[in-house]
Scaffold this active site. Structure first.
Site, PDB file in Angstrom:
ATOM      1  N   HIS A  17       0.860  -1.196   0.000  1.00  0.00           N
ATOM      2  CA  HIS A  17       0.000   0.000   0.000  1.00  0.00           C
ATOM      3  C   HIS A  17       0.889   1.236   0.000  1.00  0.00           C
ATOM      4  O   HIS A  17       1.318   1.706   1.045  1.00  0.00           O
ATOM      5  CB  HIS A  17      -0.916  -0.042   1.234  1.00  0.00           C
ATOM      6  CG  HIS A  17      -1.910   1.068   1.307  1.00  0.00           C
ATOM      7  ND1 HIS A  17      -3.108   0.956   2.005  1.00  0.00           N
ATOM      8  CD2 HIS A  17      -1.918   2.322   0.786  1.00  0.00           C
ATOM      9  CE1 HIS A  17      -3.775   2.083   1.908  1.00  0.00           C
ATOM     10  NE2 HIS A  17      -3.073   2.941   1.188  1.00  0.00           N
ATOM     11  N   HIS A  19       1.295   4.875  -2.365  1.00  0.00           N
ATOM     12  CA  HIS A  19       0.915   5.755  -3.482  1.00  0.00           C
ATOM     13  C   HIS A  19       2.189   6.409  -3.988  1.00  0.00           C
ATOM     14  O   HIS A  19       2.856   7.127  -3.229  1.00  0.00           O
ATOM     15  CB  HIS A  19      -0.060   6.827  -3.009  1.00  0.00           C
ATOM     16  CG  HIS A  19      -1.315   6.269  -2.412  1.00  0.00           C
ATOM     17  ND1 HIS A  19      -2.474   6.119  -3.132  1.00  0.00           N
ATOM     18  CD2 HIS A  19      -1.579   5.785  -1.167  1.00  0.00           C
ATOM     19  CE1 HIS A  19      -3.406   5.582  -2.358  1.00  0.00           C
ATOM     20  NE2 HIS A  19      -2.893   5.372  -1.159  1.00  0.00           N
ATOM     21  N   HIS A 197      -9.616   1.241  -1.120  1.00  0.00           N
ATOM     22  CA  HIS A 197      -9.530   1.883   0.191  1.00  0.00           C
ATOM     23  C   HIS A 197     -10.932   1.850   0.795  1.00  0.00           C
ATOM     24  O   HIS A 197     -11.905   2.262   0.130  1.00  0.00           O
ATOM     25  CB  HIS A 197      -9.110   3.345   0.060  1.00  0.00           C
ATOM     26  CG  HIS A 197      -7.648   3.557  -0.198  1.00  0.00           C
ATOM     27  ND1 HIS A 197      -6.977   2.962  -1.237  1.00  0.00           N
ATOM     28  CD2 HIS A 197      -6.727   4.323   0.463  1.00  0.00           C
ATOM     29  CE1 HIS A 197      -5.700   3.350  -1.201  1.00  0.00           C
ATOM     30  NE2 HIS A 197      -5.528   4.166  -0.179  1.00  0.00           N
ATOM     31  N   GLU A 200     -11.179   3.608   6.207  1.00  0.00           N
ATOM     32  CA  GLU A 200     -10.072   4.446   6.695  1.00  0.00           C
ATOM     33  C   GLU A 200     -10.733   5.540   7.532  1.00  0.00           C
ATOM     34  O   GLU A 200     -10.709   5.505   8.753  1.00  0.00           O
ATOM     35  CB  GLU A 200      -9.284   5.022   5.509  1.00  0.00           C
ATOM     36  CG  GLU A 200      -8.142   5.955   5.913  1.00  0.00           C
ATOM     37  CD  GLU A 200      -7.482   6.662   4.698  1.00  0.00           C
ATOM     38  OE1 GLU A 200      -8.067   6.673   3.599  1.00  0.00           O
ATOM     39  OE2 GLU A 200      -6.382   7.229   4.901  1.00  0.00           O
ATOM     40  N   ASP A 278       1.853   3.966   2.906  1.00  0.00           N
ATOM     41  CA  ASP A 278       0.824   4.825   2.302  1.00  0.00           C
ATOM     42  C   ASP A 278       1.442   5.979   1.493  1.00  0.00           C
ATOM     43  O   ASP A 278       1.572   5.865   0.279  1.00  0.00           O
ATOM     44  CB  ASP A 278      -0.123   5.353   3.393  1.00  0.00           C
ATOM     45  CG  ASP A 278      -1.513   5.700   2.872  1.00  0.00           C
ATOM     46  OD1 ASP A 278      -1.813   5.385   1.705  1.00  0.00           O
ATOM     47  OD2 ASP A 278      -2.311   6.281   3.634  1.00  0.00           O
ATOM     48  N   ASP A 279       1.792   7.073   2.181  1.00  0.00           N
ATOM     49  CA  ASP A 279       2.383   8.247   1.520  1.00  0.00           C
ATOM     50  C   ASP A 279       3.582   8.695   2.353  1.00  0.00           C
ATOM     51  O   ASP A 279       3.513   9.682   3.089  1.00  0.00           O
ATOM     52  CB  ASP A 279       1.332   9.375   1.458  1.00  0.00           C
ATOM     53  CG  ASP A 279       0.087   8.947   0.704  1.00  0.00           C
ATOM     54  OD1 ASP A 279       0.131   8.912  -0.536  1.00  0.00           O
ATOM     55  OD2 ASP A 279      -0.918   8.614   1.351  1.00  0.00           O
TER      56      ASP A 279
HETATM   57  N1  ADE Z   1      -4.511   8.874  -1.720  1.00  0.00           N
HETATM   58  C1  ADE Z   1      -3.270   8.908  -1.223  1.00  0.00           C
HETATM   59  N2  ADE Z   1      -3.273   8.524   0.057  1.00  0.00           N
HETATM   60  C2  ADE Z   1      -4.547   8.232   0.386  1.00  0.00           C
HETATM   61  C3  ADE Z   1      -5.186   7.768   1.553  1.00  0.00           C
HETATM   62  N3  ADE Z   1      -4.527   7.527   2.681  1.00  0.00           N
HETATM   63  N4  ADE Z   1      -6.517   7.601   1.525  1.00  0.00           N
HETATM   64  C4  ADE Z   1      -7.210   7.847   0.402  1.00  0.00           C
HETATM   65  N5  ADE Z   1      -6.659   8.275  -0.719  1.00  0.00           N
HETATM   66  C5  ADE Z   1      -5.325   8.461  -0.736  1.00  0.00           C
HETATM   67 ZN    ZN Z   2      -3.683   4.801   0.641  1.00  0.00          ZN
END
Ligand code: ADE
Ligand code: ZN
Length: 334
Positions: A17, A19, A197, A200, A278-279
């Site tokens: 996971h 991005h 997703h 969350e 994630d990011d």
């Molecule tokens: N796009 C990038 N990170 C995300 C996240 N945590 N939740 C939803 N969309 C995303």
């Molecule tokens: Zn994500």
């Protein structure tokens, strides 16, 4: 350094996971802004870092889409992906499954082909030079309409050799998976695997919809599943993996502190739980940092860490043979 932290660093890992646009470090953002003569609303790397103080998912997404605007050429997408793969190498990540958000680029007039070709070129180089294998998953932005998702799916059809699956991301609340049932059906007919997703920020009902309507192989995040005991039973019975992103969840205030995170509870309930970043450029760390901080905050045992790492390979889209090979290696090391 404790034995368990040394172990986390040393063991081969998979990340499911991630991005790619969320791996854009402030330094690269500046470099690309300069290269492409794009104005960004920050004067320095420090200013960018101060802006990364989010109060929910939307406040993050606003900055994330803004940052992605510096990505223009195929070389930019290559550089972005290569930088992430180098970080993965440092963390002993041997397999990655990378999300990208084509609509955040095509909506700015950037060609779909250029985006996917830049990312793909970097993963080929990483396979050869770093020994890292990768898969690419294309996400639909759920705040955009079904028609835009269909158009994006159409653009992906000539790149089936590079894209293994489709996902769903962006603003969650108010944009249920049901909105994308038809486009996901078409994607499955075309041979793409599906993930989404869900749970969350959004309710556990969205996780049900992702399972029932989008037929997902994995739930991205899914931390709100514990609100529904029947859902937990379903996820456990069907062995549906959750790609949990602990540092992201704290940054986006899903949990107040890492010690409040339900990761250990998910594991203890027998769910196929995995840890991911994630990011990472926005949330304070790559995979090892996520695992190490969780270990410390939640007192995870060596057994918990082993399970999390094996779960990631089990839940990956690697062939059964390759999964077996990695899991055997981990069993020897831990
Ligand atoms: N796009 C990038 N990170 C995300 C996240 N945590 N939740 C939803 N969309 C995303
Ligand atoms: Zn994500």
């Amino acid at each position: 350094m404790s034995e368990i932290i040394k172990l986390i660093k040393r063991v081969p890992k998979a990340e499911l996971h991630l991005h790619i646009e969320g791996s854009l470090e402030p330094e690269l953002m500046f470099k690309l802004a300069k290269r492409n003569k794009i104005k960004i609303p920050f004067g320095s790397v420090d200013e960018i870092k101060i802006a990364y103080n989010f109060h929910n998912l939307q406040s993050f997404l606003d900055i994330y889409y803004q940052g992605a605007k510096v990505l223009i050429s195929e070389q930019d997408f290559f550089d972005l992906t290569w930088a992430y793969l180098l970080k993965s190498k440092e963390d002993n990540v041997v397999h990655t499954e990378i999300f990208f958000d084509p609509q955040s680029h095509t909506d700015r007039g950037i060609k779909f082909d250029l985006v996917i070709n830049g990312i793909h070129r970097a993963i080929l180089k990483a396979k050869k030079e770093l020994g890292i294998s990768s898969k690419i998953i294309m996400c639909f932005l759920r705040h955009l309409d079904e028609q835009s998702a269909f158009k994006t799916l159409d653009q992906a059809l000539t790149h089936k050799d590079k894209i293994i699956g489709v996902g769903l991301d962006s603003s969650e609340v108010g944009y249920p998976p049901s909105k994308f049932e038809r486009v996901f059906n078409k994607a499955m007919e075309e041979g793409f695997l599906t993930v989404a997703h869900a749970g969350e920020e959004g309710p556990s009902e969205y996780i049900w919809q992702a399972l029932e309507l989008l037929k997902v192989k994995r739930i991205d995040h899914g931390v709100r599943c514990l609100e529904d005991e029947k859902l937990v039973q379903r996820l456990r019975d069907d062995q549906i993996p959750l790609t949990v992103c602990p540092l992201s969840n704290v940054k986006l205030r899903i949990f107040k502190k890492l010690k409040d995170h339900n990761l250990k509870m998910l594991l203890d309930k027998g769910l196929i739980t995995t840890v991911n970043s994630d990011d990472p450029a926005y949330f304070g760390g790559y995979l090892n940092t996520n695992l190490i901080k969780c270990q410390m905050a939640l007192n995870l045992t060596k057994g918990d860490i082993k399970k999390l790492i094996i779960n990631s390979f089990r839940s990956s889209f690697l062939s059964e043979d390759k999964k077996k090979k990695w899991i055997e290696q981990i069993n020897k090391l831990v």
